[in-house]
Structures are given as structure tokens and as C-alpha cells.
Design an enzyme around this catalytic site. Structure first.
Site, PDB file in Angstrom:
ATOM      1  N   ASP A   1     -28.287  23.355  48.529  1.00  0.00           N
ATOM      2  CA  ASP A   1     -29.079  23.610  47.327  1.00  0.00           C
ATOM      3  C   ASP A   1     -28.239  24.269  46.236  1.00  0.00           C
ATOM      4  O   ASP A   1     -28.383  23.956  45.049  1.00  0.00           O
ATOM      5  CB  ASP A   1     -30.303  24.461  47.658  1.00  0.00           C
ATOM      6  CG  ASP A   1     -29.979  25.654  48.547  1.00  0.00           C
ATOM      7  OD1 ASP A   1     -28.787  25.851  48.873  1.00  0.00           O
ATOM      8  OD2 ASP A   1     -30.911  26.387  48.920  1.00  0.00           O
TER       9      ASP A   1
ATOM     10  N   ASN B   1     -27.325  14.343  61.705  1.00  0.00           N
ATOM     11  CA  ASN B   1     -28.081  15.522  61.304  1.00  0.00           C
ATOM     12  C   ASN B   1     -27.263  16.302  60.283  1.00  0.00           C
ATOM     13  O   ASN B   1     -26.411  17.119  60.625  1.00  0.00           O
ATOM     14  CB  ASN B   1     -28.390  16.391  62.524  1.00  0.00           C
ATOM     15  CG  ASN B   1     -29.189  17.633  62.152  1.00  0.00           C
ATOM     16  OD1 ASN B   1     -29.866  17.661  61.127  1.00  0.00           O
ATOM     17  ND2 ASN B   1     -29.107  18.661  62.986  1.00  0.00           N
TER      18      ASN B   1
END
Length: 380
Positions: free
Chosen positions: A306, A190
Site C-alpha cells: 500500500d 500468494n
């Protein structure tokens, strides 16, 4: 009449001279003549050598002529006439923008970048893939998938769900009624870096990075955003959420700014909904030392992936991102939980920016003032 003695003598002398003149010349004997040249015939072995060399020379000449000789078929072809074309008015412009690359040559690995660009250049250019990262939000994911497949999006090639719920088996793949494959890719761990993983099964150069709760409207805005990304050069992060940063004058460190409203520019696009070229994903997951450190920081903080990709794209191209908005509102499934909803989110992202600047050795982000929007807005 008698002759004088002198006359007789002269007459004798003349006669004697005439007689001498009429005598035949002396003939050379065989022994007195110069020896004539004698012809000695060549040996048969030398004859054959000359013949073999001549044959080999002929064969070599014919071979070279066939390779480098004149192609008479080409000469017979008619001359190709180039049809006239419309003039490009924009070529008359003298305006140019000078790129400022900062310390790119020191921070970026040119060899790795050139290799990944060449590696991905043969992928499909006029279609795109959607990569949706999800973790324990099945309700939002199913609604988003339903939204993305209810209308036909002309350039949509495939939807890949990055399944980060590693302890649970993902649903089976399926084909939508419009012929778009929805494929589940189970992550090994994850990690937010998994969304940027350059899937070896990707077939398109364009990848729409998406979270499981936001997306463009599929009735026209999604296709519009993709085509504008192509027109922008395919080298910029292009999406719907612009972000900016300011400098803390006290600490002289960058501060992440969530709300850019009222400001003149933006310098980042959130990868919760952004088109990117797959080459940036390849570089992000390369063995470059800076990229290795970036991925570790993202895993340690479970945030800022990001921001990291914006740093990478701006560093490699010396340009900023592109904000593209649709005519309609974005599709939002209003997830109740998420990373951005946790306390201290803005502070952690500001800390990430400072660490990224330290890793890269400079601030690579570029300010952009303009944006694109589909349709005509209401006039007041």
C-alpha cells in the site's frame, strides 16, 4: 486669241500627269509574289494523344471536385444556435495551486504511463469494481461478501475475489440478487502484489481495493465514496484510512506513522479500502525498472504494497491522496490474524519507506490537509 507656247507646254504637262495617274497599277505576277503559308495536317497519332489527355484531365478534375469540392448540403443546413449557459462563479477565482513534482521526470517512465492511460481510457467510467484479496479467512470473506451484496449499490459493476490460497480451489462464481457478479480469481502465487494485478477481465476504470474484513456501509457510504473519487479527478487514491510519516532527525530517514490523529495532514491512504484508477495498477505491474524492484521488495518483505502504490500515484500526479469518510461506521469483520497484527510491523514499514525513497530517488508523497465526510455531524 492665240495661246503662248508656255501655256501649251503647261497644259500638256498637266494632261500627261493626269494620263499617268489614270494608268492601271502594275500587277504582280505569280512568280514575283511571296509564297503563301501551306497548312500541314497533324498526324492521327497526335490527335488521339490530345484527346486522351483531355479526357484524363477531365476525369481527374471531376474526382478532385468530388473530394474537395463544396458540400452544398452542409451550406443548406441551418446555423446551430448555442443555448445560453449558467455562468461558473468559480471561473472568477484567481487561486491556483502550484504542483511540486520533485524528481518525477527522472523517476517516472512517461512512455509507459501515457500508454497505460490510453489503454484504459475506453473502460467504463461511471461504475466500479471491488477487488478483495483474501487468504485463509473464509469466515471474514463470506461476511464481507454478504454485506456488499445485501443492498443495491447503484454504481457497483462487479466483485472480484483475489484468491491467494493457491492450494485450495475457490468457490464457484455467482450472481447476487441485485445483478452483481461475484467472481473468484485464483492467484498463481500468494503475493500481496496480486491485489494490484490489472485483471484483463476488468471492465471499469475505477477499482476499489479492499481487504476481506473492512468496507464502507452499503446503504449510502460506498456509493458516496465512489462519486467523490470521481469528482476528485479519478487521479488520487481515495479511501477511509489516512496515514502519515515523519522524519527521524537522528538517522534522517522517514518513519511510518500509524496514528495521524492530532496532526495537520496525511500523505497516504491504505489500500485495505481505497479507490484507484486502473492505470496505476497497470503502471505498478509494468516492466519499468523501479516497479520491478518495488514488487520484489513487497514479495521479500510480504508487506508495504500500500505504501508502494501511494508512492506511484503521488509520483505520477504530483498530488496527494484523498480521505473520504462515510456517514456510518465502517463494516468491520474483526479478523483475529493479519499482517498488521504481527510484531515489528511499524518498523518494517519504516524500513520499506527508506528503501522506496532510495529506489525512486526522492520522496514523492504529498501532504494533504482536507478530507470529505458524508452527512452532517452532531453539533455541540
Amino acid at each position: 486669241m492665240s495661246r503662248s507656247p508656255s501655256e501649251d507646254n503647261s497644259s500638256f504637262t498637266s494632261r500627261s500627269s493626269s494620263e499617268d495617274e489614270l494608268k492601271p497599277l502594275a500587277t504582280e505576277t505569280y512568280f514575283e509574289a511571296l509564297p503563301s503559308p501551306v497548312y500541314a495536317p497533324r498526324s492521327p497519332k497526335k490527335k488521339y494523344m490530345v484527346l486522351v489527355i483531355s479526357i484524363i484531365s477531365f476525369i481527374v478534375c471531376m474526382a478532385l471536385a468530388s473530394i474537395y469540392g463544396v458540400n452544398y448540403d452542409e451550406l443548406k443546413k441551418e446555423e446551430v444556435v448555442v443555448p445560453p449557459r449558467f455562468a461558473e462563479v468559480r471561473n472568477l477565482s484567481t487561486w491556483s495551486e502550484e504542483k511540486v513534482c520533485g524528481k518525477r521526470d527522472e523517476a517516472a517512465n512517461m512512455t509507459i504511463w501515457n500508454d497505460v492511460v490510453n489503454k484504459t481510457s475506453d473502460l467504463i467510467e461511471d461504475q466500479f469494481t471491488i477487488a478483495i484479496q483474501t487468504y485463509k479467512r473464509s469466515a471474514q470473506l463470506n461476511k464481507t461478501l454478504l454485506h456488499l451484496t445485501e443492498n443495491k449499490v447503484p454504481s457497483l459493476y462487479e466483485i472480484v475475489v483475489v484468491w491467494n490460497e493457491i492450494d485450495k480451489t475457490p468457490p464457484p462464481d455467482y450472481m447476487s440478487e441485485h445483478g452483481v457478479l461475484v467472481r473468484y480469481r485464483r492467484s498463481k502465487k500468494n503475493s500481496l502484489n496480486q491485489k494490484f494485478l490489472p485483471d484483463p477481465l476488468y471492465r471499469t476504470q475505477g477499482i476499489l481495493l479492499s481487504d476481506d474484513d473492512w468496507n464502507y456501509n452499503t446503504s449510502g457510504d460506498l456509493e458516496y465514496a465512489f462519486q467523490e473519487w470521481r469528482r476528485a479527478g479519478m487521479h488520487r487514491l481515495t479511501g477511509a484510512f489516512g496515514r502519515c510519516w515523519t522524519m527521524n532527525e537522528v538517522t534522517e530517514t522517514p518513519m511510518y506513522n500509524f496514528n495521524c490523529k492530532g496532526q495537520d495532514s496525511y500523505s497516504m491512504i491504505l489500500t485495505g479500502l481505497a479507490f484507484t484508477h486502473i492505470s496505476y495498477l497497470e503502471y505498478y505491474h509494468s516492466e519499468d525498472d523501479i516497479m520491478t524492484g518495488v514488487r520484489k521488495l513487497v514479495d521479500d518483505s510480504f508487506n508495504c504494497e500500500d505504501i508502494a502504490l501511494n508512492f506511484v500515484a503521488s509520483m505520477l500526479t504530483c498530488e496527494g491522496p484523498l480521505l473520504v469518510l462515510g456517514k456510518d461506521k465502517l463494516d468491520h469483520q474483526a479478523a483475529r490474524s493479519g499482517i498488521s497484527s504481527k510484531p515489528g510491523h511499524i518498523g518494517r514499514r519504516s524500513a520499506c519507506m527508506k528503501k522506496f525513497v532510495d529506489m525512486f530517488g526522492y520522496m514523492p508523497l504529498h501532504e494533504v490537509q482536507g478530507y470529505l465526510r458524508r452527512g452532517v455531524q452532531a453539533q455541540q
